[in-house]
Design a protein around this motif. Structure first.
Motif, PDB file in Angstrom:
ATOM      1  N   TYR A  32       0.807  -1.213   0.000  1.00  0.00           N
ATOM      2  CA  TYR A  32       0.000   0.000   0.000  1.00  0.00           C
ATOM      3  C   TYR A  32       0.846   1.271   0.000  1.00  0.00           C
ATOM      4  O   TYR A  32       0.361   2.321   0.316  1.00  0.00           O
ATOM      5  CB  TYR A  32      -0.942  -0.022   1.203  1.00  0.00           C
ATOM      6  N   VAL A  33       2.144   1.150  -0.351  1.00  0.00           N
ATOM      7  CA  VAL A  33       3.028   2.323  -0.382  1.00  0.00           C
ATOM      8  C   VAL A  33       3.585   2.461  -1.788  1.00  0.00           C
ATOM      9  O   VAL A  33       4.063   1.507  -2.372  1.00  0.00           O
ATOM     10  CB  VAL A  33       4.194   2.172   0.624  1.00  0.00           C
ATOM     11  N   ILE A  34       3.452   3.655  -2.336  1.00  0.00           N
ATOM     12  CA  ILE A  34       4.039   3.939  -3.650  1.00  0.00           C
ATOM     13  C   ILE A  34       5.288   4.777  -3.398  1.00  0.00           C
ATOM     14  O   ILE A  34       5.236   5.795  -2.714  1.00  0.00           O
ATOM     15  CB  ILE A  34       3.049   4.714  -4.540  1.00  0.00           C
ATOM     16  N   SER A  35       6.390   4.325  -3.938  1.00  0.00           N
ATOM     17  CA  SER A  35       7.640   5.043  -3.698  1.00  0.00           C
ATOM     18  C   SER A  35       8.327   5.295  -5.036  1.00  0.00           C
ATOM     19  O   SER A  35       8.559   4.355  -5.806  1.00  0.00           O
ATOM     20  CB  SER A  35       8.531   4.199  -2.782  1.00  0.00           C
ATOM     21  N   TYR A  36       8.606   6.553  -5.336  1.00  0.00           N
ATOM     22  CA  TYR A  36       9.320   6.937  -6.552  1.00  0.00           C
ATOM     23  C   TYR A  36      10.438   7.886  -6.182  1.00  0.00           C
ATOM     24  O   TYR A  36      10.260   8.781  -5.345  1.00  0.00           O
ATOM     25  CB  TYR A  36       8.385   7.670  -7.542  1.00  0.00           C
ATOM     26  N   SER A  37      11.586   7.723  -6.796  1.00  0.00           N
ATOM     27  CA  SER A  37      12.656   8.697  -6.576  1.00  0.00           C
ATOM     28  C   SER A  37      12.335   9.968  -7.355  1.00  0.00           C
ATOM     29  O   SER A  37      12.574  11.070  -6.879  1.00  0.00           O
ATOM     30  CB  SER A  37      14.016   8.117  -6.983  1.00  0.00           C
ATOM     31  N   THR A  38      11.810   9.796  -8.536  1.00  0.00           N
ATOM     32  CA  THR A  38      11.339  10.951  -9.308  1.00  0.00           C
ATOM     33  C   THR A  38       9.974  10.590  -9.877  1.00  0.00           C
ATOM     34  O   THR A  38       9.786   9.483 -10.402  1.00  0.00           O
ATOM     35  CB  THR A  38      12.297  11.284 -10.471  1.00  0.00           C
ATOM     36  N   LEU A  39       9.039  11.477  -9.758  1.00  0.00           N
ATOM     37  CA  LEU A  39       7.704  11.237 -10.304  1.00  0.00           C
ATOM     38  C   LEU A  39       7.677  11.679 -11.752  1.00  0.00           C
ATOM     39  O   LEU A  39       8.211  12.735 -12.099  1.00  0.00           O
ATOM     40  CB  LEU A  39       6.654  12.027  -9.522  1.00  0.00           C
ATOM     41  N   PRO A  40       7.036  10.860 -12.595  1.00  0.00           N
ATOM     42  CA  PRO A  40       6.839  11.324 -13.971  1.00  0.00           C
ATOM     43  C   PRO A  40       5.916  12.545 -13.961  1.00  0.00           C
ATOM     44  O   PRO A  40       5.253  12.824 -12.964  1.00  0.00           O
ATOM     45  CB  PRO A  40       6.174  10.142 -14.670  1.00  0.00           C
ATOM     46  N   LYS A  41       5.859  13.250 -15.088  1.00  0.00           N
ATOM     47  CA  LYS A  41       5.028  14.449 -15.142  1.00  0.00           C
ATOM     48  C   LYS A  41       3.551  14.126 -14.955  1.00  0.00           C
ATOM     49  O   LYS A  41       2.824  14.880 -14.340  1.00  0.00           O
ATOM     50  CB  LYS A  41       5.241  15.165 -16.476  1.00  0.00           C
ATOM     51  N   VAL A  42       3.099  13.014 -15.523  1.00  0.00           N
ATOM     52  CA  VAL A  42       1.700  12.612 -15.376  1.00  0.00           C
ATOM     53  C   VAL A  42       1.672  11.280 -14.641  1.00  0.00           C
ATOM     54  O   VAL A  42       2.306  10.316 -15.063  1.00  0.00           O
ATOM     55  CB  VAL A  42       1.013  12.461 -16.752  1.00  0.00           C
ATOM     56  N   VAL A  43       0.960  11.255 -13.538  1.00  0.00           N
ATOM     57  CA  VAL A  43       0.837  10.025 -12.769  1.00  0.00           C
ATOM     58  C   VAL A  43      -0.656   9.712 -12.645  1.00  0.00           C
ATOM     59  O   VAL A  43      -1.433  10.558 -12.202  1.00  0.00           O
ATOM     60  CB  VAL A  43       1.447  10.159 -11.354  1.00  0.00           C
ATOM     61  N   GLU A  44      -1.004   8.528 -13.082  1.00  0.00           N
ATOM     62  CA  GLU A  44      -2.396   8.093 -12.945  1.00  0.00           C
ATOM     63  C   GLU A  44      -2.428   7.018 -11.872  1.00  0.00           C
ATOM     64  O   GLU A  44      -1.780   5.976 -12.001  1.00  0.00           O
ATOM     65  CB  GLU A  44      -2.901   7.528 -14.275  1.00  0.00           C
ATOM     66  N   ILE A  45      -3.163   7.298 -10.802  1.00  0.00           N
ATOM     67  CA  ILE A  45      -3.235   6.352  -9.692  1.00  0.00           C
ATOM     68  C   ILE A  45      -4.670   5.851  -9.599  1.00  0.00           C
ATOM     69  O   ILE A  45      -5.614   6.639  -9.552  1.00  0.00           O
ATOM     70  CB  ILE A  45      -2.820   7.018  -8.361  1.00  0.00           C
ATOM     71  N   TYR A  46      -4.804   4.545  -9.592  1.00  0.00           N
ATOM     72  CA  TYR A  46      -6.130   3.914  -9.449  1.00  0.00           C
ATOM     73  C   TYR A  46      -6.093   3.063  -8.186  1.00  0.00           C
ATOM     74  O   TYR A  46      -5.248   2.188  -8.034  1.00  0.00           O
ATOM     75  CB  TYR A  46      -6.444   3.052 -10.668  1.00  0.00           C
ATOM     76  N   VAL A  47      -6.990   3.364  -7.259  1.00  0.00           N
ATOM     77  CA  VAL A  47      -7.066   2.628  -5.999  1.00  0.00           C
ATOM     78  C   VAL A  47      -8.395   1.877  -5.986  1.00  0.00           C
ATOM     79  O   VAL A  47      -9.450   2.467  -6.198  1.00  0.00           O
ATOM     80  CB  VAL A  47      -6.988   3.589  -4.796  1.00  0.00           C
TER      81      VAL A  47
END
Length: 194
Positions: A32-47
């Protein structure tokens, strides 16, 4: 970056349980944890959550069905509930669809009573009318002995179990009239022939 999602969201009668998380179409594998060092410009998150509702159903015999059911699930209820050998309840709708909490929900059952007429047994809805009738010959009478003790052709409202037995007797008035007619015709025929 880290984004945290609650595993359960709950109130008194509703619970939402986390099933899965997708980021840009890919299922997150580390729970349940999303971890990114760098986020892309567009992030689509579906929960994706599954919703559960608390249900309590009161049956006519006093028993209670309780539990948590997922949204859209079907609860199949007993079609017949026997209170005793002479009384039962018949369900009018077989399935309850869970779309919200159902607290002390009472499904619609029809009360029926056992009706025994001579050697036949029927289950009849409470409040229905039955007519006790048996065809008779001219010199016979029929009456019904049992719960109500009524004459032939009587209509009875079913408010409790009923037991009735057909009793056949002789209609002495009609028998006497027929005998008088037979004697009179016999006398008339003899008179005409002599």
């Amino acid at each position: 970056y880290k984004i945290y999602f609650p595993e359960n969201i709950s109130s008194k009668y509703e619970v939402a349980r986390l099933n899965s998380i997708y980021v840009n179409g890919v299922k997150v594998k580390n729970g349940y944890v999303i971890s990114y060092s760098t986020l892309p410009k567009v992030v689509e998150i579906y929960v994706n959550y599954t919703y559960y509702f608390y249900v309590s159903i009161i049956l006519p015999n006093g028993s209670i069905l309780r539990g948590w059911y997922s949204n859209g699930s079907e609860i199949t209820l007993p079609k017949e509930i026997y209170f005793n050998n002479n009384e039962r309840y018949i369900l009018t709708v077989n399935t309850v669809y869970v779309q919200q909490p159902l607290i002390n929900y009472t499904p619609e059952y029809v009360k029926q009573f056992k009706v025994m007429v001579d050697n036949s047994t029927y289950w009849v809805n409470q409040g229905s009318n039955i007519t006790l009738y048996s065809p008779t010959f001219l010199i016979l009478t029929v009456k019904w002995i049992g719960t109500y003790n009524v004459t032939n052709g009587a209509t009875i409202e079913v408010t409790s179990p009923i037991v009735e037995k057909e009793i056949i007797g002789i209609n002495y008035v009609n028998l006497c009239i027929i005998l008088v007619l037979v004697i009179a015709l016999t006398w008339l025929i003899r008179r005409i022939l002599s």
